[in-house]
Design a protein around this motif. Structure first.
Motif, mmCIF file in Angstrom:
data_model
loop_
_atom_site.group_PDB
_atom_site.id
_atom_site.type_symbol
_atom_site.label_atom_id
_atom_site.label_comp_id
_atom_site.label_asym_id
_atom_site.label_seq_id
_atom_site.Cartn_x
_atom_site.Cartn_y
_atom_site.Cartn_z
ATOM 1 N N ALA A 1 99.177 133.852 99.054
ATOM 2 C CA ALA A 1 98.032 134.725 98.802
ATOM 3 C C ALA A 1 96.861 133.958 98.204
ATOM 4 O O ALA A 1 95.695 134.213 98.545
ATOM 5 N N SER A 2 97.142 132.999 97.319
ATOM 6 C CA SER A 2 96.070 132.291 96.639
ATOM 7 C C SER A 2 95.519 131.120 97.441
ATOM 8 O O SER A 2 94.357 130.739 97.269
ATOM 9 N N SER A 3 96.344 130.565 98.358
ATOM 10 C CA SER A 3 95.920 129.346 99.058
ATOM 11 C C SER A 3 95.785 129.495 100.572
ATOM 12 O O SER A 3 95.041 128.741 101.197
ATOM 13 N N LEU A 4 96.510 130.445 101.167
ATOM 14 C CA LEU A 4 96.550 130.530 102.627
ATOM 15 C C LEU A 4 96.024 131.848 103.171
ATOM 16 O O LEU A 4 96.046 132.061 104.389
ATOM 17 N N HIS A 5 95.575 132.735 102.309
ATOM 18 C CA HIS A 5 95.154 134.064 102.731
ATOM 19 C C HIS A 5 94.049 134.002 103.792
ATOM 20 O O HIS A 5 93.014 133.366 103.595
ATOM 21 N N GLY A 6 94.328 134.651 104.927
ATOM 22 C CA GLY A 6 93.338 134.739 105.996
ATOM 23 C C GLY A 6 93.314 133.564 106.948
ATOM 24 O O GLY A 6 92.581 133.588 107.952
ATOM 25 N N LEU A 7 94.120 132.541 106.691
ATOM 26 C CA LEU A 7 94.126 131.368 107.565
ATOM 27 C C LEU A 7 95.093 131.574 108.732
ATOM 28 O O LEU A 7 96.160 132.172 108.565
ATOM 29 N N PRO A 8 94.759 131.079 109.919
ATOM 30 C CA PRO A 8 95.670 131.199 111.053
ATOM 31 C C PRO A 8 96.793 130.170 110.963
ATOM 32 O O PRO A 8 96.660 129.152 110.278
ATOM 33 N N GLY A 9 97.899 130.465 111.647
ATOM 34 C CA GLY A 9 98.991 129.496 111.729
ATOM 35 C C GLY A 9 100.117 129.723 110.756
ATOM 36 O O GLY A 9 101.034 128.896 110.661
ATOM 37 N N THR A 10 100.106 130.852 110.023
ATOM 38 C CA THR A 10 101.165 131.095 109.041
ATOM 39 C C THR A 10 102.345 131.872 109.624
ATOM 40 O O THR A 10 103.226 132.300 108.889
ATOM 41 N N ASP A 11 102.355 132.047 110.941
ATOM 42 C CA ASP A 11 103.451 132.794 111.552
ATOM 43 C C ASP A 11 104.659 131.922 111.841
ATOM 44 O O ASP A 11 105.675 132.412 112.334
ATOM 45 N N THR A 12 104.579 130.615 111.579
ATOM 46 C CA THR A 12 105.731 129.718 111.728
ATOM 47 C C THR A 12 105.855 128.867 110.465
ATOM 48 O O THR A 12 104.871 128.619 109.756
ATOM 49 N N LEU A 13 107.082 128.420 110.177
ATOM 50 C CA LEU A 13 107.289 127.584 109.007
ATOM 51 C C LEU A 13 106.594 126.234 109.160
ATOM 52 O O LEU A 13 106.103 125.663 108.179
ATOM 53 N N GLN A 14 106.537 125.738 110.393
ATOM 54 C CA GLN A 14 105.815 124.480 110.634
ATOM 55 C C GLN A 14 104.331 124.650 110.338
ATOM 56 O O GLN A 14 103.686 123.764 109.750
ATOM 57 N N GLY A 15 103.783 125.797 110.732
ATOM 58 C CA GLY A 15 102.376 126.068 110.467
ATOM 59 C C GLY A 15 102.091 126.187 108.983
ATOM 60 O O GLY A 15 101.063 125.694 108.488
#
Length: 405
Positions: free
Chosen positions: A254-268
């Motif tokens: 929430a604090s570092s990745l919110h709104g960024l694409p690519g979080t649907d995989t662990l590699q991303g």
């Protein structure tokens, strides 16, 4: 002739920490990071609620083992005719294999991130190391295995909380996330996934088996009330740790990745942590993910063995069992299946087995014929039944949406 020393509180800690590993397995990692990345702090309250529910469920499982001296699987097996017992075992075995698949795949992803090992080879390595962990339990005793698993939890804790040190969360936003709310239909679905996947059927079976011998040597000098008090402390402390780790994953996202694409995989997620938070945090995340995969797959395999012994009343050699349960994960990865998609499929299969473990647990622990004076109080039974109904309803919705959406 020497007498066994009376059990002390600290000696009764351990079984719940083995069960707690299932609450920080790769599937939970993916779910909590996705929740934070997509919806910020909105679903903090869902993670807290899910953990509270898990505390009661795992305590009831542990209590059943202590009071009766037998596991949930063996209690169920005694009450079913042969054909039904075998059918019950088949569904429970399918759940164990699906659980193992998710955890082996998580370990394989971590090895690929850390050492660029092909996914199929990483799955084999993960299974092999988990076999060594199980051998520790067989040769050195459950007490030693508990301490090893606690060590893995410490490793996981360092890796999953490192991002909080680098990018501390907003205290106000975190507190705001404790107020129940949603952001659109998709957040409701994800919240259902968090709660529905928290109560794992395989550790419900396993926890009762881990505590079934508590009236033996390690419980020497302690009556059932004292053992139950120690178990409450064990369950509470272990699942608070697991809950804080899950919450840390959501908060970091929430604090570092919110709104960024690519979080649907662990590699991303690993790649984004490296670019947004730092390579050190990304490295610790990958190491923690590896520890999560290794420890949780060992626990999953132990749960499968417990179910087989209780329902099928047979044991098979550890190496053979480990080989059979890892084949689906290795085959999927070798055929080029997308690992994150395989994780989702495994969670769908897993959710189908929850009623078969949770409903008998609530019924058995509420019966005086089974538990004697330690049967659940009416308020406990009502709370446990409400949790069972909630989890089953949420998983039914998830299954419907999965197959119709």
């Amino acid at each position: 002739m020497s007498r066994a020393k009376p059990a002390r509180g600290v000696t009764l800690l351990g079984p719940a920490f083995i069960a707690a590993v299932a609450y920080v397995d790769p599937g939970n990692v993916a779910t909590n990071v996705t929740a934070g990345a997509r919806y910020g702090y909105t679903l903090v309250w869902v993670v807290v609620l899910a953990n509270v529910m898990a505390v009661l469920v795992q305590y009831l499982s542990a209590k059943l083992g202590i009071v009766t001296g037998r596991s949930l699987a063996s209690q169920i097996g005694d009450r079913l005719p042969t054909a039904a017992r075998i059918g019950y075992w088949l569904q429970a075995e399918a759940i164990a294999v699906a659980t193992d698949m998710a955890e082996v795949i998580g370990g394989a992803i971590a090895l690929a991130l850390l050492f660029d090992i092909p996914l199929a080879a990483g799955a084999v390595c993960t299974a092999a190391v988990s076999l060594l962990l199980l051998r520790v339990g067989d040769t050195r005793g459950q007490h030693v295995l508990e301490r090893v698993i606690m060590g893995f939890l410490a490793l996981i804790a360092v890796g999953f909380t490192a991002g909080l040190v680098v990018e501390p969360p907003s205290a106000g936003a975190l507190a705001g996330g404790l107020a129940p709310s949603f952001v659109g239909t998709d957040s409701v679905l994800l919240a259902s996934g968090i709660i529905g996947a928290t109560v794992m059927p395989h550790v419900i079976y396993l926890h009762s088996g881990l505590t079934a011998g508590r009236l033996g040597l390690r419980g020497a000098g302690a009556g059932v009330p004292r053992l139950l008090a120690g178990t409450r402390a064990d369950v509470f402390s272990a699942l608070v740790v697991a809950g804080l780790l899950n919450l840390s994953l959501l908060v970091v996202a929430a604090s570092s990745l919110h709104g960024l694409p690519g979080t649907d995989t662990l590699q991303g997620v690993h790649g984004l942590l490296s670019s947004e938070v730092g390579t050190g945090v990304a490295l610790l995340f990958a190491v923690a993910l590896l520890g999560s995969g290794l420890a949780s797959t060992a626990v999953g395999s132990a749960a499968g063995a417990e179910v087989m012994q209780g329902l099928l009343r047979r044991r098979i050699p550890l190496v053979l069992r480990r080989t059979l349960t890892v084949i689906p994960a290795v085959a999927l990865l070798a055929l080029g299946a997308e690992p994150s998609a395989a994780l989702v499929i495994s969670q769908v299969v897993l959710s189908m087995g929850i009623p078969f473990a949770l409903v008998p647990l609530v019924l058995l622990t509420s019966r005086r014929a089974v538990m004697g004076e330690h049967a659940n109080r009416p308020a406990t039974t009502v709370a446990a039944a409400a949790i069972a109904a909630c989890v089953i309803a949420l998983n039914t919705v998830l299954l419907y949406l999965t197959f119709t959406g």
